[in-house]
Design an enzyme around this catalytic site. Structure first.
Site, PDB file in Angstrom:
ATOM      1  N   GLN A   1     -42.565  14.860 -44.472  1.00 53.32           N
ATOM      2  CA  GLN A   1     -42.736  13.561 -43.811  1.00 53.32           C
ATOM      3  C   GLN A   1     -42.898  12.414 -44.807  1.00 53.32           C
ATOM      4  O   GLN A   1     -42.236  11.380 -44.706  1.00 53.32           O
ATOM      5  CB  GLN A   1     -43.973  13.602 -42.894  1.00 53.32           C
ATOM      6  CG  GLN A   1     -43.860  14.576 -41.744  1.00 53.32           C
ATOM      7  CD  GLN A   1     -45.051  14.496 -40.807  1.00 53.32           C
ATOM      8  OE1 GLN A   1     -44.973  13.910 -39.736  1.00 53.32           O
ATOM      9  NE2 GLN A   1     -46.165  15.088 -41.205  1.00 53.32           N
TER      10      GLN A   1
ATOM     11  N   ASP B   1     -38.868  24.740 -57.821  1.00 51.29           N
ATOM     12  CA  ASP B   1     -40.020  25.508 -57.376  1.00 51.29           C
ATOM     13  C   ASP B   1     -41.188  25.081 -58.248  1.00 51.29           C
ATOM     14  O   ASP B   1     -41.258  25.426 -59.432  1.00 51.29           O
ATOM     15  CB  ASP B   1     -39.745  27.011 -57.535  1.00 51.29           C
ATOM     16  CG  ASP B   1     -40.930  27.877 -57.146  1.00 51.29           C
ATOM     17  OD1 ASP B   1     -41.998  27.323 -56.795  1.00 51.29           O
ATOM     18  OD2 ASP B   1     -40.793  29.116 -57.202  1.00 51.29           O
TER      19      ASP B   1
ATOM     20  N   THR C   1     -49.074  22.718 -46.264  1.00 50.40           N
ATOM     21  CA  THR C   1     -49.904  21.956 -45.323  1.00 50.40           C
ATOM     22  C   THR C   1     -50.176  22.685 -44.013  1.00 50.40           C
ATOM     23  O   THR C   1     -50.827  22.128 -43.134  1.00 50.40           O
ATOM     24  CB  THR C   1     -49.247  20.597 -45.008  1.00 50.40           C
ATOM     25  OG1 THR C   1     -47.931  20.822 -44.482  1.00 50.40           O
ATOM     26  CG2 THR C   1     -49.156  19.726 -46.256  1.00 50.40           C
TER      27      THR C   1
ATOM     28  N   TYR D   1     -56.893  25.713 -47.370  1.00 46.58           N
ATOM     29  CA  TYR D   1     -56.098  24.515 -47.637  1.00 46.58           C
ATOM     30  C   TYR D   1     -56.915  23.497 -48.443  1.00 46.58           C
ATOM     31  O   TYR D   1     -56.477  23.006 -49.485  1.00 46.58           O
ATOM     32  CB  TYR D   1     -55.618  23.910 -46.318  1.00 46.58           C
ATOM     33  CG  TYR D   1     -55.032  22.524 -46.457  1.00 46.58           C
ATOM     34  CD1 TYR D   1     -53.814  22.323 -47.109  1.00 46.58           C
ATOM     35  CD2 TYR D   1     -55.690  21.405 -45.937  1.00 46.58           C
ATOM     36  CE1 TYR D   1     -53.275  21.048 -47.246  1.00 46.58           C
ATOM     37  CE2 TYR D   1     -55.152  20.137 -46.059  1.00 46.58           C
ATOM     38  CZ  TYR D   1     -53.958  19.968 -46.712  1.00 46.58           C
ATOM     39  OH  TYR D   1     -53.430  18.700 -46.848  1.00 46.58           O
TER      40      TYR D   1
ATOM     41  N   TRP E   1     -54.509  12.904 -41.009  1.00 43.67           N
ATOM     42  CA  TRP E   1     -53.861  12.741 -39.698  1.00 43.67           C
ATOM     43  C   TRP E   1     -52.472  12.102 -39.820  1.00 43.67           C
ATOM     44  O   TRP E   1     -52.164  11.090 -39.209  1.00 43.67           O
ATOM     45  CB  TRP E   1     -54.746  11.913 -38.769  1.00 43.67           C
ATOM     46  CG  TRP E   1     -56.085  12.499 -38.448  1.00 43.67           C
ATOM     47  CD1 TRP E   1     -56.764  13.453 -39.143  1.00 43.67           C
ATOM     48  CD2 TRP E   1     -56.918  12.161 -37.330  1.00 43.67           C
ATOM     49  NE1 TRP E   1     -57.967  13.733 -38.537  1.00 43.67           N
ATOM     50  CE2 TRP E   1     -58.092  12.950 -37.417  1.00 43.67           C
ATOM     51  CE3 TRP E   1     -56.793  11.258 -36.271  1.00 43.67           C
ATOM     52  CZ2 TRP E   1     -59.122  12.870 -36.486  1.00 43.67           C
ATOM     53  CZ3 TRP E   1     -57.819  11.169 -35.354  1.00 43.67           C
ATOM     54  CH2 TRP E   1     -58.969  11.986 -35.461  1.00 43.67           C
TER      55      TRP E   1
END
Length: 313
Positions: free
Chosen positions: A11, A54, A80, A146, A171
């Site tokens: 994103q 990578d 994520t 995480y 968020w």
């Protein structure tokens, strides 16, 4: 500037490359896929220079960065999938990407004398209390795999480099991949009653707005830790869901109207689906942005309105 951007299939990386092109910089994108794998929207990122990489392979990272010779690296690549990270058979991979991969990027920056920006998360804290987290707070107590691996990445950057930005966000929503907004719109079509948690508090972050701020930062030498989300105050996921459906309904999508769809607030304990422990307090103090001369992000409701127009019309 020539800027190397990792994670361009995600994103944020998508919008960062587009913002760099818009400013006249030269971005080089990378991800683990053989070629750009994000949304095919015809924007600059889809045709920008791209290097398959990578980041868990230290030699490959050093070689790529040494060949590209960037002025800066914006490191967006990360594992994520928070719940999936808790699986025993995934933990080594998560750490390889978020901790070791980030250290590899930092070492390559050090060897090539370029500045680095690392995108991190509020999950490095324990999410307790109600006070907004200060970006320079060192009271790290991550609740899950995480958060622990992202913290390892932060510490690697700070220990290896002097010229770095560590930007914590929360968020997140953007065009590529999945996010809370897309999930709500999808399930809202097929259900007439949804339960959403109301005891986890934070603020959404639109990657399009964030990308502008990140490029502002990378153009400067105001290094250090920062927090960045959209403005507009602190809300719960329940509040966010209600506003998503309110705006979608106002756009003419009647299936999201209150007469058809009911949203029920529940506690995290009542919801009880997540494998990973989630922070209740994701409030991030962003005053350092203004104090350092950076322009804050727009109100999250405004960001949501622009995003819905982008994905629904």
């Amino acid at each position: 500037m020539k800027v190397f951007v990792t994670g361009v299939g995600g994103q944020l990386g998508h919008d960062v490359v587009n913002e760099l092109v818009k400013r006249g910089h030269t971005p080089v994108g990378s991800d683990i896929a053989e070629s750009y794998s994000g949304i095919s929207d015809g924007s600059a990122v889809t045709s920008a220079p791209y290097v398959q990489l990578d980041i868990t392979d230290g030699e490959a990272v050093l070689k790529a960065v040494s060949q590209i010779k960037p002025d800066a690296i914006i490191h967006c690549a990360a594992w994520t999938a928070v719940d999936l990270a808790e699986d025993e058979d995934k933990r080594d991979k998560v750490r390889a990407v978020n901790a070791i991969g980030t250290k590899n990027i930092a070492l390559a920056c050090k060897a090539n004398d370029c500045k680095m920006m690392y995108i991190s998360t509020d999950y490095v804290f324990d999410g307790q209390g109600s006070e907004p987290w200060d970006p320079d707070c060192k009271d790290y107590k991550p609740l899950n795999v995480y958060g622990s691996t992202k913290l390892e990445g932060e510490l690697a950057v700070a220990s290896e480099l002097d010229r770095y930005f560590i930007v914590r966000i929360a968020w997140v929503f953007g065009l590529n991949g999945n996010n809370f907004i897309k999930t709500m719109l999808k399930v809202g079509k097929t259900h007439d009653r949804l339960t959403v948690v109301n005891d986890q508090i934070g603020t959404p972050t639109y990657t399009l707005d964030l990308a502008r701020l990140l490029v502002d930062m990378i153009e400067s030498d105001k290094y250090g830790y920062y927090h960045a989300t959209n403005e507009g105050g602190y809300i719960s996921w329940y509040d966010f869901a209600r506003e998503i459906f309110r705006q979608a309904s106002a756009m003419g999508y009647r299936e999201y109207g209150e007469d058809r769809l009911t949203i029920i607030p529940v506690t995290t304990a009542e919801y009880g689906i997540s494998k990973a422990a989630r922070p209740f307090n994701s409030r991030l103090d962003k005053s350092k942005l203004v104090n350092c001369g950076f322009k804050p992000l727009p109100d999250w409701k405004d960001a949501l309105a622009r995003y819905l127009k982008e994905i629904m019309q």
